[in-house]
Enzyme design. Structure first.
Site, PDB file in Angstrom:
ATOM      1  N   LYS A 137      10.287  10.267 -45.767  1.00 36.39           N
ATOM      2  CA  LYS A 137      11.274  10.214 -44.688  1.00 36.39           C
ATOM      3  C   LYS A 137      10.540  10.057 -43.359  1.00 36.39           C
ATOM      4  CE  LYS A 137      15.120  12.783 -42.643  1.00 36.39           C
ATOM      5  NZ  LYS A 137      14.555  12.799 -41.291  1.00 36.39           N
ATOM      6  N   CYS A 152      -3.904  41.694 -10.362  1.00 37.64           N
ATOM      7  CA  CYS A 152      -4.698  40.975 -11.357  1.00 37.64           C
ATOM      8  C   CYS A 152      -5.223  41.938 -12.414  1.00 37.64           C
ATOM      9  CB  CYS A 152      -5.865  40.261 -10.665  1.00 37.64           C
ATOM     10  SG  CYS A 152      -7.015  39.492 -11.818  1.00 37.64           S
ATOM     11  N   CYS A 199     -13.206  37.421  -8.644  1.00 36.68           N
ATOM     12  CA  CYS A 199     -12.576  38.040  -9.823  1.00 36.68           C
ATOM     13  C   CYS A 199     -13.422  37.733 -11.062  1.00 36.68           C
ATOM     14  CB  CYS A 199     -11.169  37.485  -9.999  1.00 36.68           C
ATOM     15  SG  CYS A 199     -10.377  37.956 -11.552  1.00 36.68           S
ATOM     16  N   CYS A 250      -4.201  34.887  -8.922  1.00 34.52           N
ATOM     17  CA  CYS A 250      -5.135  35.819  -8.294  1.00 34.52           C
ATOM     18  C   CYS A 250      -5.994  34.985  -7.342  1.00 34.52           C
ATOM     19  CB  CYS A 250      -6.014  36.504  -9.341  1.00 34.52           C
ATOM     20  SG  CYS A 250      -7.413  37.409  -8.633  1.00 34.52           S
ATOM     21  N   CYS A 273      -9.314  42.124 -11.838  1.00 32.16           N
ATOM     22  CA  CYS A 273      -9.974  42.689 -10.658  1.00 32.16           C
ATOM     23  C   CYS A 273      -9.097  43.636  -9.857  1.00 32.16           C
ATOM     24  CB  CYS A 273     -10.481  41.571  -9.749  1.00 32.16           C
ATOM     25  SG  CYS A 273      -9.138  40.607  -8.981  1.00 32.16           S
ATOM     26  N   GLU A 299      11.208   7.780 -51.226  1.00 33.28           N
ATOM     27  CA  GLU A 299      10.352   7.260 -50.158  1.00 33.28           C
ATOM     28  C   GLU A 299      10.108   8.373 -49.140  1.00 33.28           C
ATOM     29  OE1 GLU A 299      12.424   3.779 -48.497  1.00 33.28           O
ATOM     30  OE2 GLU A 299      13.744   3.949 -50.236  1.00 33.28           O
ATOM     31  N   LYS A 301      14.121  17.800 -47.516  1.00 30.93           N
ATOM     32  CA  LYS A 301      13.243  18.262 -46.445  1.00 30.93           C
ATOM     33  C   LYS A 301      12.135  19.164 -46.999  1.00 30.93           C
ATOM     34  CE  LYS A 301      15.325  16.684 -42.644  1.00 30.93           C
ATOM     35  NZ  LYS A 301      15.687  17.619 -41.582  1.00 30.93           N
ATOM     36  N   ASP A 352       9.830   9.784 -39.391  1.00 34.14           N
ATOM     37  CA  ASP A 352      10.310  10.530 -38.234  1.00 34.14           C
ATOM     38  C   ASP A 352      10.370   9.584 -37.046  1.00 34.14           C
ATOM     39  OD1 ASP A 352      11.221  12.663 -36.850  1.00 34.14           O
ATOM     40  OD2 ASP A 352       9.284  13.624 -36.561  1.00 34.14           O
ATOM     41  N   TYR A 408      14.486  -0.378 -45.223  1.00 32.58           N
ATOM     42  CA  TYR A 408      14.760   0.249 -46.518  1.00 32.58           C
ATOM     43  C   TYR A 408      16.202   0.064 -46.997  1.00 32.58           C
ATOM     44  CZ  TYR A 408      15.918   3.691 -42.906  1.00 32.58           C
ATOM     45  OH  TYR A 408      16.379   4.299 -41.771  1.00 32.58           O
TER      46      TYR A 408
END
Length: 668
Positions: free
Chosen positions: A114, A407, A430, A425, A410, A112, A313, A116, A225
């Site tokens: 898995k 910056c 800019c 900035c 600029c 089946e 997995k 989560d 299950y």
């Protein structure tokens, strides 16, 4: 103490800490793959040194202790967790060990996906649900009966053609489907609430709410299950169990396979891995269980997991690559964002060469250094993310990162305000800020101007042709045609798009301006209540806070935006270029929905959710994304979900789509 023994103690301490973070606090510090790697290392060391195994080792327990907020719920039969198998070779090894243990040439299995989510146990006595609990430490879980009762797919009383068994304990997984998570996160974002990171965290956090009403508003589902203790009912195989549970009204995953050989198990494993993106829920592998229950009893269990089952997995959704550099980008609000420049690597079929690192604290918290080998993943299978460095592979050539003092666009000195994690900035001119502001202004949620992409905007700004929004509407055919990758036809098409966008609705214009805290939903509320830009610009914060959905932060952000001299000048320049904003029809003081607070849920047949919201607001109502005691009515469409159930429990009137239209005087 030897180095191996010292490492073993460190592994046990680390795993115990991560168990608490994961199961109790719901704040995992590392990924599943990293946890699995640590646990696998612990098991190898304890296998090599069985004399070092202690009763408090993480290998000798299933989970962690229950949270103190919930009453303890002992399990009659321990709820064991599953050992992991990584890759097909370990699945084959699992089969070989089991066949040798049971002295069988061939075994049958049930495989089946898995899920989560969060493992739970429901206890039914004489058909009635008397208790529901989490797995906890395997022996004692948390009593979350009140929360489990809110999940509408779980029967409060067993459905059975015959008399119910005196006792039936069923085990399963509570989970959230991916689409439901997306919808909920959209609603939370619109309401100014933080989004949930993933379906598992949402399921776990929802079941462990102290207020069941919160759980009731979450889109939880469950599949079963397995069974624990039973009286008056018996099963001979996993296949028989999965066929019988639905007859009691207990849902099972419809996707499973009875496999007559380990080769068929591998085929199912490959099929689910191939289809995992198309499944409605998150899955990181396949659970493989021995089918015949008598053989399970013969196989038995070790202290932590049964010998007759394994969690196979899938390969982890991440990869290792090198962090070549950390660049810095400047956003439209001036925030400097570090960006990882990566040696290209493929993760689930997508090549990743860069990933956002959020801010300087994120870089320091992860201890990232330029030149590191790093784990890269795709958050939600979409957004590239650097998880952590492989510090043990450093050779001394790696360099720490520091945010620049000026910056990068600029050259202006940057600042970090005491209450913020961001470095900014503050230069409004800019070039990088201008480019990002223009791109937001013309984006789909903004003015939606087709043809103004990143490269073209960069050209316009770099050549000094566009510095403010108004400059866009002063562009001419000749200038545009001379730009790279343009021409007379493209220039003419762009000019028409600019002309068509020069008289937008107020709500769209407010989004385009990029006012902090103002998204699509808030912009619509502001536009409807104010009616015009001129009126909105003079409203006080106290007046704005009276608008449904506008809180103090948003109100102050709006007032601050329109009182900023630079923004005032930008708007004046825009209007001088011939730009105009359409006025909205003011919300009527009276009307069929005046003063009502509506919530829409489910799929509407004759209109979209946005259309319904606009029509409700136009007739005097306010619209919320969540049900509360202040809600006056809930309008339901097809598959309405948990909002309708919560409304019924709170005694809030339920309206069909036809009834809603009738209130508007449009009942078709």
């Amino acid at each position: 103490m030897s180095d191996d023994r010292r490492e073993l103690d460190m592994l046990r301490a680390a795993l115990a800490r991560h168990d608490v973070s994961y199961y109790v606090r719901n704040q995992p510090e590392i990924s599943d793959a990293e946890y699995d790697a640590l646990f696998a290392r612990l098991l190898r060391m304890e296998r090599d040194h069985p004399e070092w195994i202690t009763a408090d080792s993480p290998s000798q327990r299933v989970g962690t202790t229950p949270a103190s907020e919930f009453a303890p719920a002992p399990h009659r039969v321990p709820m064991l967790s599953l050992a992991n198998a990584f890759g097909e070779s370990e699945i084959v090894d699992f089969d070989a060990r089991l066949r040798e243990l049971l002295e069988q040439d061939r075994l049958t299995y049930v495989a089946e996906p898995k899920l989560d989510g969060l493992s739970v146990e429901l206890v039914y006595q004489r058909g009635a649900l008397v208790r529901g609990s989490t797995r906890g430490d395997g022996a004692v879980g948390e009593d979350v009966t009140a929360n489990l009762r809110t999940i509408k797919s779980l029967p409060l009383r067993l459905v059975s053609p015959a008399s119910p068994p005196p006792l039936l304990e069923v085990r399963g997984e509570v989970f959230v489907e991916k689409a439901a998570l997306r919808r909920l996160n959209e609603e939370r974002t619109a309401a100014g609430l933080p989004a949930f990171a993933n379906p598992r965290n949402l399921a776990s956090g929802s079941l462990r709410q102290l207020d069941p009403r919160v759980t009731a508003g979450r889109p939880l589902r469950a599949y079963f299950y397995d069974v624990g203790a039973t009286e008056g009912v018996d099963f001979s195989s996993q296949g028989e169990l999965l066929e019988a549970l639905p007859r009691f009204g207990l849902p099972v995953n419809p996707i499973y396979a009875r496999c007559d050989s380990i080769e068929q198990v591998l085929a199912f494993y490959r099929e689910i891995e191939r289809k995992r993106d198309d499944l409605p829920y998150e899955t990181d592998g396949v659970v493989v269980k021995l089918d015949v229950l008598d053989l399970r009893r013969r196989a038995g269990a070790i202290s932590r997991s049964p010998r007759w089952a394994v969690a196979a997995k899938f390969p982890p959704e991440r990869a290792v690559t090198r962090l070549l550099d950390i660049a810095v980008q400047v956003g439209r609000t001036g925030i400097l964002t570090p960006v990882a420049v990566l040696e290209p690597v493929r993760v689930r079929g997508v090549e990743i060469s860069s990933a956002t690192l959020h801010n300087e604290d994120d870089v320091r918290g992860k201890d990232l250094r330029i030149g590191d080998r790093v784990w890269v993943t795709r958050a939600g299978d979409v957004i590239p993310r650097v998880e952590s460095p492989l510090a043990e592979l450093r050779d001394g050539s790696e360099r720490p990162f520091s945010m620049p003092e000026t910056c990068p666009s600029c050259g202006t000195a940057v600042v970090r305000l005491p209450e913020e994690a961001a470095t900014r900035c503050l230069n409004a001119t800019c070039p990088a800020r201008i480019k990002q502001s223009i791109l937001h202004f013309v984006s789909r949620d903004g003015l939606d101007i087709q043809g103004l992409g990143t490269r073209l905007v960069a050209q316009l700004v770099d050549r000094g042709l566009v510095q403010r929004f108004g400059d866009l509407f002063r562009l001419d055919r000749k200038t545009l045609a001379e730009l790279d990758r343009m021409g007379p036809t493209s220039a003419e098409r762009l000019l028409r798009a600019l002309e068509d966008s020069a008289h937008p609705a107020l709500a769209r214009f407010l989004v385009a301006l990029g006012i902090p805290e103002v998204g699509v939903t808030t912009a619509r509320a502001l536009a409807t209540l104010a009616g015009s830009l001129s009126r909105l610009r003079v409203l006080s914060a106290d007046e704005l806070k009276k608008i449904p959905g506008v809180g103090p932060r948003t109100a102050h952000a709006v007032v601050g935006f329109f009182s900023n001299p630079e923004n005032v000048e930008t708007l004046a320049d825009l209007f001088a270029a011939g730009f105009r904003v359409a006025e909205e029809e003011r919300r009527p003081a009276t009307g069929p929905l005046a003063g009502q607070r509506l919530v829409f849920t489910g799929s509407l047949a004759t209109m979209s959710r946005d259309d319904a919201t606009q029509r409700a607001v136009a007739h005097g109502a306010s619209v919320s994304s969540s049900v509360s005691r202040t809600t006056t009515s809930v309008v339901v469409g097809a598959d309405p979900g948990a909002k309708a159930d919560l409304a019924r429990r709170l005694g809030i009137p339920i309206l069909s789509e036809k009834e809603f239209l009738a209130l508007l005087g449009d009942d078709g």
